[in-house]
Each structure stands twice: as C-alpha cells, then as structure tokens.
Design an enzyme around this catalytic site. Sequence first.
Site, PDB file in Angstrom:
ATOM      1  N   GLU A 418       0.516  -1.518  -0.206  1.00  0.00           N
ATOM      2  CA  GLU A 418      -0.174  -0.255  -0.227  1.00  0.00           C
ATOM      3  C   GLU A 418       0.641   1.300   0.039  1.00  0.00           C
ATOM      4  O   GLU A 418       0.649   2.432   0.682  1.00  0.00           O
ATOM      5  CB  GLU A 418      -0.942   0.107   1.160  1.00  0.00           C
ATOM      6  CG  GLU A 418      -1.483  -0.678   0.741  1.00  0.00           C
ATOM      7  CD  GLU A 418      -3.251  -1.717   1.971  1.00  0.00           C
ATOM      8  OE1 GLU A 418      -3.988  -1.518   2.192  1.00  0.00           O
ATOM      9  OE2 GLU A 418      -2.587  -1.261   3.124  1.00  0.00           O
ATOM     10  N   GLU A 514      -5.215  -9.774  -0.334  1.00  0.00           N
ATOM     11  CA  GLU A 514      -5.532  -9.993   1.428  1.00  0.00           C
ATOM     12  C   GLU A 514      -7.259  -9.881   1.248  1.00  0.00           C
ATOM     13  O   GLU A 514      -7.765  -9.996   0.110  1.00  0.00           O
ATOM     14  CB  GLU A 514      -5.525  -8.677   1.618  1.00  0.00           C
ATOM     15  CG  GLU A 514      -4.019  -8.083   2.311  1.00  0.00           C
ATOM     16  CD  GLU A 514      -4.501  -7.111   3.089  1.00  0.00           C
ATOM     17  OE1 GLU A 514      -5.396  -6.385   3.339  1.00  0.00           O
ATOM     18  OE2 GLU A 514      -3.271  -6.427   3.184  1.00  0.00           O
TER      19      GLU A 514
END
Length: 997
Positions: A418, A514
């Site tokens: 991220e 995820e």
Amino acid sequence: MTGRYWESTLPGAGRRAPRADAVSDAAVRSLNGVWRFRLSPTAAGTGDGFFATEFDDTDWDAMRVPSHWVLEEFTPLAGGPARRMLGTEEGPLYTNTAYPIPLDPPYVSTENPTGDYRLVFEVPDDFGAAVLRFQGVDSCAKVWLNGEELGWSTGSRLPFEFDAPVRAGRNVLAVRVHRWSAGTYLEDQDMWWLPGIFRDVELLARPAGAIDDHFVHADYDPVSGVGTLRVDASVDAVVEIPELGISMPTGQTVAFPVEPWSADTPRLYRGTLSAAGESVELAIGFRRVEIVDGVFVVNGSPLTFRGVNRHEHHPDTGRTLDRETMIQDIVMMKRANIDSVRTSHYPPHPEFLRLCDEYGLWVVLEVDLETHGFIYEGWEHNPPALPEWREAIMDRLHRTVERDKNHPSIVVWSLANESMSGDGFTEMRRWLDERDPSRVVLYERDPSYRDSDFYSLMYPSLELLESIGRREEPRGGKLSMHGMVFDGPDEPLPAGVTEAEEERRRGLPFLLVEYAHAMGNGPGGLQDYWRVLRSYDRLCGGFVWEWIDHGINAVDAEGRAFILQSEDIDYEPRGGRFSLDGLVLSDRTPKPALAELAKAHEVIDIEVGERVRIANERHAADTSDLRFRWSVEADGRSVADGLLDVPTIARGERVEIAIPDAAASALRATDAVLTVEATLAAETLWAPEGHVIAWAQKIAAPVEDAVRRTGNPAGATSRDGDVIRVGEASFDAATGRLLGLGDLQIDGPWIDLYRAPTENDRGQGDNNNLAAVWHATGLHRLLHRVDDVGLDGERLVVRGRTAPRTHPHGVTWTMTWVPDGDGVRLETSVDFVGPWADTPYKHRDIWVPRVGLRFALPTAADRVAWFGRGPEETYVDSVQGARVGRFARTIDSVQTPYPIPQENGNHTQTRWLDVSGEEMATLHVDGDPFDFTARRWTSEQLEQARRPSDLVAGDRVWLNIDHRQQGIGSASVGPALPEQYRVPREHTVWSVRLSVG
C-alpha cells in the site's frame, strides 16, 4: 540541522554490507539480557556522555533486550516506583493508515521519545575479530562501542551489522534508539508503533577466512526430475551434501536426480559450506518458480496459496517472539490446512523462515516498506516516487533479499504494501531481476502492474473475483483506501497506465493478496471464495487478513484483566479496533473461524453421497501418507466404524469408493451421521498420527419419534380465570405470554429482529455499516404490543405487533399454540409492515439481522445439548467447518470471548435442543432446523458492553430460537454481505415444538 541523522533520508552510516543469514560454527556471543536503560522525551536522549566507557548508570532502569520499552515495566536499579506506559500516549500506539506524527517528511516532532541503552559485557581473549549484529531496532538506532561511534541505521524489521573492535575483557555497548525518524515515513504498516531493541543482539566472531556471504542456487527440472546446484560464496569454500554424495568447491555446478521442495513435501538436503575459518549449515530445497501462460507454477504444477497474512505479535512482548511461539504459529497453521504466509508487511525474524523451510510453508516475503499515510495529502510526497528516498528504499530491498535469499520456502518477493506507485519500484524490480531471477515479484498497489508478475487486489467481491478468473474483469476500476474494489463497467485506464500495460496485466496470474477480514466474529463466506478460487487456473489463491489479533494484555483500575486495543488509549489518530482482526485471539486461542478456514482449505476433497468420492488437490504429494476411516454416530453415540480401502491417489486424481455395508446399515438409526475422514497415517513434525486433514459427512433423514403426535386428548386446551392451558403449557390470558411448561418456569416468547453488531456489521466507515442502519431504523429498541388473545378449538392464537420507537415500520405477527403429545407446538408467522425506508438511509435496503423468538429461562439453566452443527458457533455463511452431531456444553462455554463483545455463540441447522440445570426441568425444543443462542445477557446488554468483564450474569438466561439469523460476512474491510446470507423482509412462517422432561 547538522547531525540530525534521525531525520535523514539516507538509510544509515557505518554499516557492513548486507549478507545472508546463516547458522555458523563460529563463536557467537548473545548480548540479549538485562541492559541499563533511560528514557528521554527528545532525540537528545540523556546527552552526549552516556556512551563513555566509565559513565555512571547505576541509577538507570533495568530493561530487557530484546523488548519494546512501551510494553515493559521499568525497574529503577537505584530504587523507586516501577513504571509502565500501557494506556498512555507514551506507550504503544496503533494506527491503521494515518501517521502518528505530522506529515512533514523527513522531519519528526521535537517530542521524540528516545531510549538510551547501555550494556557492559565480557569478551574472552581468543574471540578475535568480531561483528556486532542487531536483528531489529525500531525505528532508528545509533551505536557506540567502548566510546567509539560505529554508525547508525533505520529499517526497523531488518538486520544491520557493524565491524566491532571489541577488547578482551570488559566492553561497553551504548545504543540510542529514537521512536520517530525519517524511517517512520517508510513504515506505516497497520500495526502498533512499538519502539526499542526488539530482536536479538549478537556478537559474531569472524575468524580469518570466514564466510561472509553465500548464495545457494538450487533449480529443479520437473520434466526430468533433475536438480541443479551451485553455491557461490565470498571466499573459496567446499560444499558437502552427504546424502547426495557431493563434495565440491563453490562456484561449481552439478546436476543429479532429487526430490523437489514444496510446502506439502518440504524436502531438505542438509550439508555444510566450509572454509578455512568457518563452517555454515546448508538446508537446500530444490524448486523452480515460473509464470507459464499466465499461470503461477512451481515445480511444473500450478500453485494455489492457501494462506494467511502474518504480523509478528505476542500479547505481552509485541513483535518480540521466541522460537517456541514461532513453532506454535506454524503448527497451528499446518493443522488448519494453511500452507502459505505473506509476511505482512516486513521480513520476520530469520528463525521463522528457517522453520518455514523445515515444516513446509510457502512464503511471500514482503520488504519493510509501506507509505499508506501519504494518502492524506493525495500521495504528493510519496517516497517511492521521489529520488531523495531512493537509497533508503533500495537499502530495504537489499537487506531483505540478501538476508533471506537462501530459503526455499520463499517463492515470491513482495516489493511493499500500500505505497501507491513511483519509479522507485521500477528500480527495485530491475535490481531483483539481476540479483535473483529464480523468484517472481509481487506489488499490488500500482495500477499499471508494470513491476509485478501478478495482478492483485484486496477484498474484491465474489462477482469480480469470478470475472478475473475468466479474464473478463472490467478495465480501469476504483480503489478504496484498503484497495476494496467497487464493481462497475469498464472505465478509462488510470492515469499513467498505457494500453500495453493494461494488456499485459490481463495476462497475469491473479493473487488475492488480502481477503476475508477476520475482525471479531468472522469472516464469513470462506467457502464461497474457495469455490471460485478452485475454478480457475489464473487464480493462484489468497491470504486471509490476518493470522492473529494484536491485543495487548493489560489490567484495569479494578484489577481485571483485559485486552488493550487502540480505543483504550487517549491519543489521536487511532486505528479503531482494527488491531483485533485475526483468526486466533491474541493469546493464540483459535477463533471458530479457524476451523471454517481449515475446512475451506482442504486439499483432500471428500464427498459422501451414494458413494464416497475422494480427490487429491495437493500441490505435489500423493495420499500414501494418509489413512481413510469412517464412523457412524447415532444419537451422539458411536455405533460403527472402520477403515476405507482407498488406493493411493496421485496429485490431481480422484477415486470413488462404495459406502461399507456396515455404515449403510448403521445410518438407519435415529440422528445417525456417517463421517469419512482423511487422517495422517504417521506422526509428522507438525501433527500426531491420526490428525484429521479433511472430512465429510452424510446425515440420515430424521426418524419420527413415535411418542410424539400432533393433537392431544379433547379438553387439553382450557381456560381457568387468568390462565389458559394448552397441554402442558400455561399462558397469561391477557397477554398470551407463556408462563410455564410443565414444572418449568419460562417467559416469552418475544419476536426478535436484532443482534449485537459484529465488527463486520459495522462496515468500514460509512460503507456497509449495517449497525448504523439498524440503529437508524430503531431495531435495537423494539417494543411489543399484543392485539388479540383467543382460543380457536384446541389452538391458542395470539396476535400482535413489534416495532421500534419513533418509526412507523415494524412487523405484525401471529403465534399459534397447539397441543402436541407431551408438549406443545408453536407456529409463528411474521409480516413486515410500514415504510421501512423512512430513515436517513432511504437509499439503502434495510436488512434485519434475525427473525426469531426470544425466551427467558430461570438462571438455574446452565447446560445445553443439541443435535446440529457444532460444537463451535456457526452462521449461515460460516457453517461448513462445523460437524453435524450431538453436542453438549455449558451455557458459559458456548460464548466466544471476543475482546470486543459482539454477537457470538449462534448454532445453525439445529434439529433439537435441550436446556437443563440443577433442580430445573429440562426444556426440549425440536422442529425444522433452527438457529439457537443461549446466554446470560441480552443482545442489548452484549452490545453495550465495552469489554467482556462488563458482561454480568443476570437473573435470567436468554434463549433465542430463530428461524434465521443473517451471516457475518467480511464487510469491516470487504464487500457487502451477499444477498443469499441476508434475512429477507418477507412473509415468514416457521414452527417449533416445546416439551419438558
């Protein structure tokens, strides 16, 4: 600004070049233990004198190393009160995305807690040249030895080393550790901020001719079965692998037949690499990692990760873990059919990777890099996009790869988490291609995927995941803060993405980096994800978020133990309760979700119908290590069992076996269940003989109890003043409320439409926040009205309305009671009435979390026994991991002790239920499959509790007998609960039978 090294964009100074982690026969002196420690409020620390060899530190505190000072109790060596920082802004801080310091890179605030550490240690005369190694220091450290400055370093989860001019005899090591530094901007990783020397400190002897570095190249040809080995080293050395008869110099290549390494068969060839001054242990695994025609392939076979994301965490010691805890994690993972780990979001302790090699876990190793907090300024100064940060970013990659390059378990390098995009990632990828072309590379967040071998997203809907599997996903797309995809039609390509890059992306394998957010009670829908993941070769599996809750053991003012989480700290920003999102609780107690994941991950697929069908979905192994057995239980008792004669099934093959005659005969009994299991035939490193790795069941149709019959003798329904009797049941004639059943006092039932919200019910912000909708529609404060109580022949009919305050919507209901043998049957019908969109959420469909009945029982009730799914809690979208059978538990033990109280303890597909207690008649409930919960507090009290210690038993036990309760989903970070797991607002009729005994 001269000398403010902690605010430099450089990664450090004075350090040795990174090199491979190794187990060596050279002398090593552990410097772990009790150090002198003094905490100061600013980066100045205690001043310039503390590193002098004769500095007086007798009044300093004692501090364990390794540890995080914010989790320790300081013990003053010169007397005085102990200190602990839990619950204060000087202590552990948790953020999800936001930085806990001003966003002003590379600078940090003057308020910068700084720990000065000192250690006096002895070195023997013959120790010789030495290297000082720190395995992990958060977030920036400067080091002195015997008064001489060695250098400084950032990169908290990475080792750094200095040449260490130690003396024979007394030596003094001094370390200054800053909580905040420029490195903080590269470490915004959804975790507790925990400063300190938290991994091992070691003094390593480096004799003349020692092996500073080595690189094992162990390829495997899946066609010929031949392995190719070359070991490079920093000095001339000899490679010896006794099992293979190898004794050769470094730099030489040999080829020979070998067994490949994989997570299900972690074959290691052990040997040594020896030079004049040192011998290093080798644990070599041969394997080949490739992308072939858009499919991720290892050793010639497509690989599907059945994985979890794993932060390092212990509720007492934070990211300081011992070997026993690492083994505990791996054993629990293997037993739950987890075969892979993404090291979110940094390299773990090196011992964990050695254990992954040995026990067998695929590893996606992530660099210690995340810059998520720059989203709050639109990524304007994102370090991976800026040249001044390039050296620090490349340093983190080099230290990751060089330390861990020899582990066969590592099959994917992950550049970061991220951190949006930038040329820094292109430089990282370019270096990796040169240094280690034997592995593939992942980076999820850059929409061009130009530097990644995978297309990857977080938390897509099932519909989008299926379209990706078919390679029919829409162009473009939108991402939320966590990467959650909002499905929609094709859109323009993201800025900076070319048509060629988009075409390349569509050809990449897809990795679900995820998914299934395991926050609180959840996740649901795991079977649905795996139905899709098994269906397409493009989909190479996924990693559940995440392995463990990050709660911290604490004690409140009343001396009650509790789990500390972000909202217990008076500090902003806070990450909410997102530190509690694991498959296991902070103390590693499995949540019920772990059993559900184990079922979803099964690689031996068993179906029991008219015949038994068995398929082997392992990556490499056949089934010769397994034993297949069957058993039949009837009414909770084992009545027959045996072994199934199953031939060895090769990977990718399937067989059909007839159900044994003895099993078929036993299935005719009451409440009979046939279970077929695949178990380990012998003990392994991670489980005992007989451990179940897969199972399936066949449930016999219910056998009607001849004693029970519809109807009863004439006159069994009667009225006597204020009491109406229906068979064994008595009712209040004015309200229609049940007063008793035989000798049992029982109150109710009330129509129930509410549950205490789970963390997933609260969604992510305003997105999918069902709990907010339920409150806006008043479901948490329902009132009940009885409109009519009347007798219709033998039937008692009670009609009424249940609705919230303020609003015009609600439900009308009819309860019809009929004598039924030695009990009474209740049929309930419910109709939803009124404008259910009369709230600020008019644009949303209003879902009710349950449709059911709530009863009140005497507090003497303390046990439940039932036939249905169990023994752990189940929900409509989290049920496959629980077996069907007869179970018995105390009412207290069917509660799941989530650290944030929320809905828990439901049991689906129940055929019958007994509730019993001392000096209390047993309540028996049966009927069409129903859900039940039993607890000593109401849903409303459960919701109001902040911690489990707030839940106090009252003077009643509350029993829910529900037609349906909605699923739990994964919406705390993920898509909305799928339609099939909601409770529809429609005309609903169901019945149950009550009796006592």
